[in-house]
Design a protein around this motif. Structure first.
Motif, PDB file in Angstrom:
ATOM      1  N   GLU A 158       0.895  -1.154  -0.371  1.00  0.00           N
ATOM      2  CA  GLU A 158      -0.260  -0.443   0.016  1.00  0.00           C
ATOM      3  C   GLU A 158       0.802   1.251   0.549  1.00  0.00           C
ATOM      4  OE1 GLU A 158      -3.567   0.151  -0.222  1.00  0.00           O
ATOM      5  OE2 GLU A 158      -3.148  -2.363  -0.031  1.00  0.00           O
ATOM      6  N   PRO A 159       0.468   2.348  -0.617  1.00  0.00           N
ATOM      7  CA  PRO A 159       1.175   3.747  -0.077  1.00  0.00           C
ATOM      8  C   PRO A 159       1.802   4.149   1.132  1.00  0.00           C
ATOM      9  CG  PRO A 159      -0.967   3.525  -1.993  1.00  0.00           C
ATOM     10  CD  PRO A 159      -0.988   2.403  -0.753  1.00  0.00           C
ATOM     11  N   TRP A 160       2.803   4.776   1.038  1.00  0.00           N
ATOM     12  CA  TRP A 160       3.354   4.798   2.628  1.00  0.00           C
ATOM     13  C   TRP A 160       3.948   6.706   2.365  1.00  0.00           C
ATOM     14  CZ3 TRP A 160       5.803   2.303  -1.113  1.00  0.00           C
ATOM     15  CH2 TRP A 160       7.168   2.389  -2.003  1.00  0.00           C
ATOM     16  N   ASP A 161       3.699   7.038   3.605  1.00  0.00           N
ATOM     17  CA  ASP A 161       4.721   8.708   3.698  1.00  0.00           C
ATOM     18  C   ASP A 161       5.960   8.796   5.042  1.00  0.00           C
ATOM     19  OD1 ASP A 161       3.069   9.190   6.161  1.00  0.00           O
ATOM     20  OD2 ASP A 161       0.899   8.264   4.680  1.00  0.00           O
ATOM     21  N   LEU A 162       6.219   9.419   4.582  1.00  0.00           N
ATOM     22  CA  LEU A 162       7.447   9.778   5.722  1.00  0.00           C
ATOM     23  C   LEU A 162       8.051  10.873   5.908  1.00  0.00           C
ATOM     24  CD1 LEU A 162       9.826   8.741   7.880  1.00  0.00           C
ATOM     25  CD2 LEU A 162      10.751   8.745   5.359  1.00  0.00           C
ATOM     26  N   ALA A 163       7.524  11.830   6.590  1.00  0.00           N
ATOM     27  CA  ALA A 163       7.551  13.172   6.905  1.00  0.00           C
ATOM     28  C   ALA A 163       9.152  12.960   8.192  1.00  0.00           C
ATOM     29  CB  ALA A 163       6.507  13.513   8.189  1.00  0.00           C
ATOM     30  N   ASP A 164      10.354  14.318   7.744  1.00  0.00           N
ATOM     31  CA  ASP A 164      11.196  14.678   7.901  1.00  0.00           C
ATOM     32  C   ASP A 164      11.889  15.732   8.056  1.00  0.00           C
ATOM     33  OD1 ASP A 164      12.793  14.402   6.203  1.00  0.00           O
ATOM     34  OD2 ASP A 164      13.231  12.131   6.409  1.00  0.00           O
ATOM     35  N   ARG A 165      13.370  15.729   8.689  1.00  0.00           N
ATOM     36  CA  ARG A 165      13.522  17.106   8.143  1.00  0.00           C
ATOM     37  C   ARG A 165      13.645  17.357   6.748  1.00  0.00           C
ATOM     38  NH1 ARG A 165      18.831  17.629  12.771  1.00  0.00           N
ATOM     39  NH2 ARG A 165      17.190  17.436  14.643  1.00  0.00           N
ATOM     40  N   ASP A 166      14.328  16.671   5.941  1.00  0.00           N
ATOM     41  CA  ASP A 166      13.846  16.692   4.496  1.00  0.00           C
ATOM     42  C   ASP A 166      12.797  16.950   3.890  1.00  0.00           C
ATOM     43  OD1 ASP A 166      16.830  16.459   5.237  1.00  0.00           O
ATOM     44  OD2 ASP A 166      16.681  13.991   4.398  1.00  0.00           O
ATOM     45  N   GLY A 167      11.596  16.495   4.406  1.00  0.00           N
ATOM     46  CA  GLY A 167      10.953  17.576   3.530  1.00  0.00           C
ATOM     47  C   GLY A 167       9.236  15.919   4.158  1.00  0.00           C
ATOM     48  N   VAL A 168       8.525  15.912   3.217  1.00  0.00           N
ATOM     49  CA  VAL A 168       7.533  14.579   3.139  1.00  0.00           C
ATOM     50  C   VAL A 168       7.668  14.027   2.017  1.00  0.00           C
ATOM     51  CG1 VAL A 168       5.005  14.236   3.256  1.00  0.00           C
ATOM     52  CG2 VAL A 168       5.967  16.118   4.340  1.00  0.00           C
ATOM     53  N   LEU A 169       7.912  12.959   2.352  1.00  0.00           N
ATOM     54  CA  LEU A 169       7.614  11.898   0.705  1.00  0.00           C
ATOM     55  C   LEU A 169       6.715  11.093   1.016  1.00  0.00           C
ATOM     56  CD1 LEU A 169       9.636  10.191  -0.931  1.00  0.00           C
ATOM     57  CD2 LEU A 169      10.299   8.824   1.302  1.00  0.00           C
ATOM     58  N   VAL A 170       6.224  10.560  -0.502  1.00  0.00           N
ATOM     59  CA  VAL A 170       4.911  10.014  -0.397  1.00  0.00           C
ATOM     60  C   VAL A 170       5.919   8.681  -1.634  1.00  0.00           C
ATOM     61  CG1 VAL A 170       2.575   9.649  -1.269  1.00  0.00           C
ATOM     62  CG2 VAL A 170       2.875  11.445   0.065  1.00  0.00           C
ATOM     63  N   GLY A 171       5.043   7.141  -0.997  1.00  0.00           N
ATOM     64  CA  GLY A 171       5.126   6.505  -2.424  1.00  0.00           C
ATOM     65  C   GLY A 171       4.449   5.576  -2.341  1.00  0.00           C
ATOM     66  N   VAL A 172       4.025   5.438  -3.983  1.00  0.00           N
ATOM     67  CA  VAL A 172       3.059   4.708  -4.276  1.00  0.00           C
ATOM     68  C   VAL A 172       3.706   3.530  -4.554  1.00  0.00           C
ATOM     69  CG1 VAL A 172       0.602   4.756  -6.082  1.00  0.00           C
ATOM     70  CG2 VAL A 172       2.116   6.461  -4.479  1.00  0.00           C
ATOM     71  N   PRO A 173       4.123   2.293  -4.778  1.00  0.00           N
ATOM     72  CA  PRO A 173       3.685   1.048  -5.149  1.00  0.00           C
ATOM     73  C   PRO A 173       3.620   0.522  -6.879  1.00  0.00           C
ATOM     74  CG  PRO A 173       2.318   0.279  -3.338  1.00  0.00           C
ATOM     75  CD  PRO A 173       2.414   1.601  -3.623  1.00  0.00           C
ATOM     76  N   VAL A 174       4.178  -0.241  -7.611  1.00  0.00           N
ATOM     77  CA  VAL A 174       3.669  -0.194  -8.629  1.00  0.00           C
ATOM     78  C   VAL A 174       4.070  -2.113  -8.854  1.00  0.00           C
ATOM     79  CG1 VAL A 174       4.061  -0.178 -11.188  1.00  0.00           C
ATOM     80  CG2 VAL A 174       4.257   1.875 -10.014  1.00  0.00           C
ATOM     81  N   ALA A 175       3.155  -2.908  -9.462  1.00  0.00           N
ATOM     82  CA  ALA A 175       2.404  -4.293  -9.516  1.00  0.00           C
ATOM     83  C   ALA A 175       3.304  -4.363 -10.777  1.00  0.00           C
ATOM     84  CB  ALA A 175       1.808  -4.893  -8.980  1.00  0.00           C
ATOM     85  N   ASP A 176       3.607  -5.980 -11.190  1.00  0.00           N
ATOM     86  CA  ASP A 176       3.989  -6.296 -12.588  1.00  0.00           C
ATOM     87  C   ASP A 176       2.343  -6.985 -12.873  1.00  0.00           C
ATOM     88  OD1 ASP A 176       4.370  -8.181 -10.999  1.00  0.00           O
ATOM     89  OD2 ASP A 176       6.411  -8.284 -11.619  1.00  0.00           O
ATOM     90  N   ALA A 177       2.600  -7.908 -13.768  1.00  0.00           N
ATOM     91  CA  ALA A 177       1.851  -8.485 -14.461  1.00  0.00           C
ATOM     92  C   ALA A 177       1.429  -9.528 -13.781  1.00  0.00           C
ATOM     93  CB  ALA A 177       1.592  -9.594 -15.907  1.00  0.00           C
ATOM     94  N   LEU A 178       1.892 -10.088 -12.404  1.00  0.00           N
ATOM     95  CA  LEU A 178       2.099 -11.478 -11.517  1.00  0.00           C
ATOM     96  C   LEU A 178       1.700 -10.207 -10.765  1.00  0.00           C
ATOM     97  CD1 LEU A 178       5.434 -13.682 -12.205  1.00  0.00           C
ATOM     98  CD2 LEU A 178       2.467 -13.707 -13.215  1.00  0.00           C
ATOM     99  N   GLY A 179       1.383  -9.450 -10.134  1.00  0.00           N
ATOM    100  CA  GLY A 179       0.871  -8.829  -8.938  1.00  0.00           C
ATOM    101  C   GLY A 179       2.019  -8.708  -7.850  1.00  0.00           C
TER     102      GLY A 179
END
Length: 250
Positions: free
Chosen positions: A121-142
């Motif tokens: 699932e998407p995740w997020d991270l906040a620290d001194r550098d800024g705000v990071l958001v990650g969105v996973p990408v799945a292949d044809a097999l999931g």
């Protein structure tokens, strides 16, 4: 030293300064929190848009590394993203496409959502550098084929927050300066008569004291002739002793 209205004016001014400082601090925190939420939503929206495009082709067998048009896509998305930086990475965190980093270089491990591999699932991270958001990408097999990362630098957020506070801080400074000026003028207006009266009384008492000191020997002579004669004899003896000391020293 300040008395009466002067002290009251100073206390009121200090209270106003403290109140305005607390208000600015609270307003800064509220604006910073709202802005952090805004840039997190912006980074999430851009990363999700790029991830959706990449996932469509990954689902039919196109690896992320072969989707060269993603570079153009993230550049276009970042142009209107308010400083958000986008990265397309493989499951190991190696950059495939990015707007602010060379391909083939790794991103920090903390950006990848944990040591156990890419989250589902998407995740997020906040620290001194800024705000990071990650969105996973799945292949044809999931299975995880990589992820799209959106980073909103904290430095840009600070600049925008300070810009939002500039007008409020200016109004506050003018308000405090006006209060201080009114306090000074009011104090001088109310205390000018009192100060003048005190100075006049001080001068009068000083002149009276000098007059008393000048009249003291005559008053003593008139009041007690015997005491005056004793004092004259003491002065004569002191003069004679000084003369004898001078002759001995010669």
């Amino acid at each position: 030293m300040l008395y009466g209205f002067g002290r009251l004016a100073l206390v009121l001014w200090l209270c106003a300064v403290g109140g305005q400082a607390f208000t600015l601090f609270a307003f800064h925190n509220a604006v910073a929190e709202a802005h952090t939420a805004e840039i997190a939503a912006r980074a999430s929206a851009l990363a999700s848009r790029v991830a959706a495009s990449a996932a469509e082709r990954a689902a039919i067998g196109f690896p992320l590394a072969d989707q060269n048009d993603l570079q153009r896509l993230i550049e276009v998305a970042s142009t209107g993203g308010g400083g958000v930086r986008l990265y397309v990475v493989d499951p190991r965190g190696t950059v495939l496409f990015a707007t602010a980093q060379a391909a083939g270089t790794p991103v920090p491990a903390s950006w990848m959502g944990g040591a156990a591999g890419l989250p589902a699932e998407p995740w997020d991270l906040a620290d001194r550098d800024g705000v990071l958001v990650g969105v996973p990408v799945a292949d044809a097999l999931g299975k995880p084929a990589g992820a799209v990362l959106g980073l909103a630098p904290q430095q840009d957020a600070r600049v925008e927050v300070l810009a939002a506070l500039r007008e409020t801080a200016t109004v506050t400074a003018v308000f405090l300066a006006a209060i201080g000026l009114l306090a000074v003028l009011g104090t001088r207006l109310l205390l000018s008569g009192v100060c003048r009266s005190v100075l006049e009384r001080t001068a009068f008492y000083a002149a009276d004291a000098r007059q008393l000191q000048a009249d003291a020997p005559a008053a003593v002579a008139v009041a007690d002739p015997a005491l005056s004669a004793v004092l004259a004899g003491l002065r004569a003896a002191e003069t004679e002793a000084a003369r004898i000391d001078g002759e001995v020293l010669r």
